[in-house]
Design a protein around this motif. Sequence first.
Motif: not given
Length: 263
Positions: A110-123
């Motif tokens: 949500k803190t990123r600009s539109k079109g770039m608003s993706v994040a990944v979390e894993g182990p």
Amino acid sequence: MIVLTVDQRGSTYAADRVPEILAEIAHLIRDREGLVVPFERTVGDEIQGILEAGRAGAALAVDLALYLLRDQGWSIGIGVGQVDGPLPVVSREARGFAFYRARDAVERAKTRSKGMSVAVEGPSSGAPDRVAPARSAAATRAAGDTAEAAAEPDLAGEVEALLRLLAAIRARRTPQGWEVADTLASLEDKPGRQRIVAQSLKVSEQAVSQRVRAALWHEEEAVRPIVVRLLAELSSSVIVEADEVTGPVAEPGKRKKMKRAKN
């Protein structure tokens, strides 16, 4: 498993698009493998779904993330980890590390600009999914070696970086570039595709070639399977011991076919 948590951007000032996007997702994933629990509204303008560990679930997650990023109206969080069993009919009733990570990821997105608003979390980017039981000294050393080897690559960070790279490429694509890219994507991958595209769009093959180069179509096609492979590897790295499983949770190397619950 893989959990996608997707939140509408600017929903305070915009119409509710959840029913619309749920219908689009249902169309996109029709006849696709990898879905465990269907996408549904969780709360407010947020939707969520559960995908299986492994290649099928990873491919579906990547395709959905890129589709939503192209829309530019959504923030996408991808969480990878253990999901508590038994699995419920709707994702909002499920629990597990994958959900906590998806929540953290979508908040970052949500803190990123539109079109770039993706994040990944894993182990590899957070705490392990479980505390290991007491071991012998030899077993502890072996586990330490394994943990050290597993900690070297930050697979979640790599997947996120590549997804953002693809999103940046796609965000700069012109309408003409998308016209060619979408037409190419609808055709079987074999020689002569660009000629068919040219005929379909009523332009010259040279014009199609120029649009393909400007759209970085071949570059996207080369990177996309790498993202899928890394996400599949990350999701398959989650360890679930047999005595901890109370429901149909996927194990590394033992992907199980899930029966979709009837509505």
